[in-house]
Design a protein around this motif. Structure first.
Motif, PDB file in Angstrom:
ATOM      1  N   PHE A 194     116.856 -46.547  58.728  1.00 38.59           N
ATOM      2  CA  PHE A 194     117.369 -45.388  59.455  1.00 38.59           C
ATOM      3  C   PHE A 194     116.809 -44.116  58.833  1.00 38.59           C
ATOM      4  N   SER A 195     116.380 -43.186  59.678  1.00 37.17           N
ATOM      5  CA  SER A 195     115.749 -41.979  59.160  1.00 37.17           C
ATOM      6  C   SER A 195     115.792 -40.866  60.209  1.00 37.17           C
ATOM      7  N   THR A 196     115.596 -39.621  59.718  1.00 34.77           N
ATOM      8  CA  THR A 196     115.421 -38.475  60.608  1.00 34.77           C
ATOM      9  C   THR A 196     113.953 -38.057  60.682  1.00 34.77           C
ATOM     10  N   ASP A 197     113.061 -38.830  60.084  1.00 38.47           N
ATOM     11  CA  ASP A 197     111.635 -38.483  60.014  1.00 38.47           C
ATOM     12  C   ASP A 197     110.944 -38.858  61.326  1.00 38.47           C
ATOM     13  N   LEU A 199     115.604 -43.941  64.531  1.00 38.62           N
ATOM     14  CA  LEU A 199     115.489 -42.501  64.330  1.00 38.62           C
ATOM     15  C   LEU A 199     116.666 -41.782  64.973  1.00 38.62           C
ATOM     16  N   ASP A 200     117.181 -40.763  64.283  1.00 37.19           N
ATOM     17  CA  ASP A 200     118.173 -39.873  64.892  1.00 37.19           C
ATOM     18  C   ASP A 200     118.018 -38.501  64.250  1.00 37.19           C
ATOM     19  N   VAL A 201     118.271 -37.460  65.032  1.00 38.31           N
ATOM     20  CA  VAL A 201     118.154 -36.106  64.494  1.00 38.31           C
ATOM     21  C   VAL A 201     119.431 -35.678  63.783  1.00 38.31           C
ATOM     22  N   ASP A 202     120.494 -36.463  63.910  1.00 39.24           N
ATOM     23  CA  ASP A 202     121.770 -36.154  63.274  1.00 39.24           C
ATOM     24  C   ASP A 202     121.759 -36.711  61.849  1.00 39.24           C
ATOM     25  N   THR A 211     110.368 -49.003  67.199  1.00 39.32           N
ATOM     26  CA  THR A 211     111.071 -47.757  66.895  1.00 39.32           C
ATOM     27  C   THR A 211     112.154 -47.538  67.942  1.00 39.32           C
ATOM     28  N   ILE A 212     113.344 -47.190  67.471  1.00 40.52           N
ATOM     29  CA  ILE A 212     114.464 -46.865  68.348  1.00 40.52           C
ATOM     30  C   ILE A 212     114.779 -45.392  68.151  1.00 40.52           C
ATOM     31  N   ILE A 213     114.680 -44.606  69.197  1.00 43.00           N
ATOM     32  CA  ILE A 213     114.970 -43.173  69.120  1.00 43.00           C
ATOM     33  C   ILE A 213     116.384 -42.951  69.653  1.00 43.00           C
ATOM     34  N   GLY A 214     117.305 -42.647  68.735  1.00 43.55           N
ATOM     35  CA  GLY A 214     118.713 -42.488  69.080  1.00 43.55           C
ATOM     36  C   GLY A 214     119.535 -43.641  68.529  1.00 43.55           C
ATOM     37  N   THR A 215     120.599 -43.325  67.800  1.00 47.52           N
ATOM     38  CA  THR A 215     121.420 -44.375  67.191  1.00 47.52           C
ATOM     39  C   THR A 215     122.859 -44.307  67.699  1.00 47.52           C
ATOM     40  N   GLY A 216     123.021 -44.078  69.002  1.00 43.46           N
ATOM     41  CA  GLY A 216     124.333 -44.170  69.625  1.00 43.46           C
ATOM     42  C   GLY A 216     124.640 -45.616  69.962  1.00 43.46           C
ATOM     43  N   TYR A 217     125.549 -45.835  70.928  1.00 38.23           N
ATOM     44  CA  TYR A 217     125.924 -47.193  71.310  1.00 38.23           C
ATOM     45  C   TYR A 217     124.698 -48.030  71.668  1.00 38.23           C
ATOM     46  N   VAL A 218     123.866 -47.511  72.562  1.00 39.73           N
ATOM     47  CA  VAL A 218     122.737 -48.295  73.054  1.00 39.73           C
ATOM     48  C   VAL A 218     121.672 -48.450  71.979  1.00 39.73           C
ATOM     49  N   GLY A 219     121.292 -47.349  71.335  1.00 37.71           N
ATOM     50  CA  GLY A 219     120.210 -47.411  70.363  1.00 37.71           C
ATOM     51  C   GLY A 219     120.545 -48.256  69.149  1.00 37.71           C
ATOM     52  N   LEU A 220     121.734 -48.090  68.610  1.00 38.61           N
ATOM     53  CA  LEU A 220     122.099 -48.827  67.405  1.00 38.61           C
ATOM     54  C   LEU A 220     122.229 -50.319  67.688  1.00 38.61           C
ATOM     55  N   VAL A 221     122.845 -50.658  68.807  1.00 38.03           N
ATOM     56  CA  VAL A 221     122.966 -52.078  69.163  1.00 38.03           C
ATOM     57  C   VAL A 221     121.587 -52.675  69.425  1.00 38.03           C
TER      58      VAL A 221
END
Length: 457
Positions: A66-69, A29-32, A4-14
């Protein structure tokens, strides 16, 4: 493995995309919700070379979702990577609210042993706070589940993040030495095994040392940049060529060539923030990091160097002057405008009365967004900036061309055409892309960083 990756910014998505590329089952996972919708629709919310292809391929294989759950995300991964933002707080310290919120969510929803990995850049001691947040949530549930918090800092360069992840020069992992820590070590060793087949790239250490390693690495690189910028400014005064100096000192194997290029200052999401956060940590322990304080001061000063050179050439009052600016992102191969030197330059030019035409290969939309914030309440100043569709369009009828970002597309322009487009053949080169002798032969007045001797030669 289930990740599980929490956050899908530069670091999380890569991180998520590259771990899926290795065959892992990855839940991001991302809350956005807007960001998740973009990703599920096949889009990419950031510009990073090669990332779109990796994401598309692994979504197609069913290895990347990808999910917000939040609950589903915690249930999915045996390893939970926390890769959320740690923006600077008002006092310069790293804001850990998103890291600790992620930790609390893990504690609320976990049902079995979890390895919790701090991937975000966080101050020394953050793992203790993450551990306490998870334990507090487990206590509320009267659960005695085991877990271990690991530090695994990222060393990804924006613009080369996928390559950096897939071909790392080192992997730093900090684990505790208790039973849970040993279990986490076995899990992390298995996860990173594909990177260690040719030779061992993993450096194992305690958690606090791993947290410190990331900050120390970025501080060292920032120091090299500010050192060379300070040397470049002195070179302009004493009549030396900083490029010759760079080659002379870089040939020393104890020094090397990396991060020795003079320019108009560093920006981005890492160096400015991490230097400030490390200074803040030092103050908490009654230490004064004199070198890093100077590094930050030099960099802040350097962001005004192009403006000063322009004022020296055209005068304090720039009313009626029009400039072309090539490059807006803080570095090439990204659309990241955070702490970008171009923002400082544009503020100075328009506040002195100039108009500006700007161009960047990928950062135009992001530039429009951040400049609207920079000039909030000053629509008259913002209206002085025109966003051009091509470099040629930006250069047309400008009093001078200013280069702020070293995109490859700017390295070999048609100088004869450029001379015809500009009102006068004047270039301010904030990244020393061009050779002064070539500029002189082309009949162009050239102002580099630390290259006055080369111009005179």
């Amino acid at each position: 493995m289930r990740i599980t990756i929490i956050g899908t910014g530069y670091v999380g998505l890569v991180t998520g995309a590259c771990l899926a590329e290795l065959g892992n089952d990855v839940f991001c996972l991302d809350v956005d919700q807007k960001k998740i919708d973009v990703l599920n629709a096949g889009g990419i919310p950031i510009h990073e070379p090669g990332l779109a292809e990796v994401v598309a391929r692994n979504r197609g294989y069913g290895r990347l979702k990808f999910s917000t759950d939040i609950e589903a995300a915690v249930q999915h991964g045996d390893v939970q990577f926390i890769a959320v933002g740690t923006p600077p707080d008002e006092d310069g310290s790293a804001d850990l609210q998103y890291v600790l919120a992620a930790a609390r969510n893990i504690g609320r929803h976990m049902r079995d042993f979890k390895v919790v990995v701090d991937k975000s850049t966080v101050p020394v001691g953050t793992a203790d706070r993450v551990r306490a947040a998870i334990r507090e949530e487990l206590d509320k549930r009267a659960e005695k589940l085991g877990f271990s918090v690991v530090s695994n800092p990222e060393f990804l360069k924006e613009g080369a993040a996928v390559e950096d992840f897939m071909r790392p020069d080192r992997i730093v992992i900090g684990c505790d030495d208790d039973a849970e820590g040993e279990q986490a070590r076995r899990v992390m060793r298995k996860l990173y095994a594909p990177f260690n087949r040719n030779h061992e790239r993993t450096f194992w250490m305690d958690v606090r040392s791993a947290e410190f390693t990331k900050y120390a690495a970025n501080a060292m690189l920032a120091t090299r940049i500010s050192f060379m910028n300070e040397m470049a400014n002195l070179a302009d005064r004493v009549g030396a060529d900083i490029e010759a100096v760079r080659q002379g000192i870089g040939s020393d194997p104890r020094i090397g060539y990396s991060f020795l290029y003079a320019g108009c200052g560093y920006g981005g999401s890492c160096f400015p923030k991490d230097v400030q956060a490390l200074e803040r940590t030092a103050r908490e322990y009654d230490q004064d990091l004199l070198i890093l304080r100077a590094v930050e001061q030099v960099n802040n000063h350097q962001k005004y160097i192009l403006g000063r050179k322009i004022v020296e050439r055209f005068g304090e009052d720039l009313a009626g002057r029009h400039f072309a600016v090539w490059g807006l992102a803080f570095k090439p191969n990204t659309d990241d405008m955070r702490e970008a030197p171009a923002r400082v330059l544009l503020q100075e030019l328009v506040s002195r009365g100039a108009t500006v035409a700007v161009y960047d290969p990928v950062a135009m939309d992001e530039a429009k967004r951040v400049l609207a914030l920079d000039f909030d309440g000053k629509p008259d100043l913002l209206s002085r900036i025109r966003f051009s569709e091509t470099p040629d369009d930006a250069a047309q009828d400008a009093d001078a061309l200013v280069i702020v970002t070293e995109w490859k597309a700017f390295r070999s322009p048609d100088f004869e055409r450029l001379k015809r487009q500009l009102k006068a053949p004047v270039i301010f080169d904030g990244r020393n892309l061009f050779e002064p002798e070539v500029m002189s032969d082309s009949g162009i007045e050239y102002h580099g960083i630390g290259r006055s001797a080369a111009v005179r030669a």
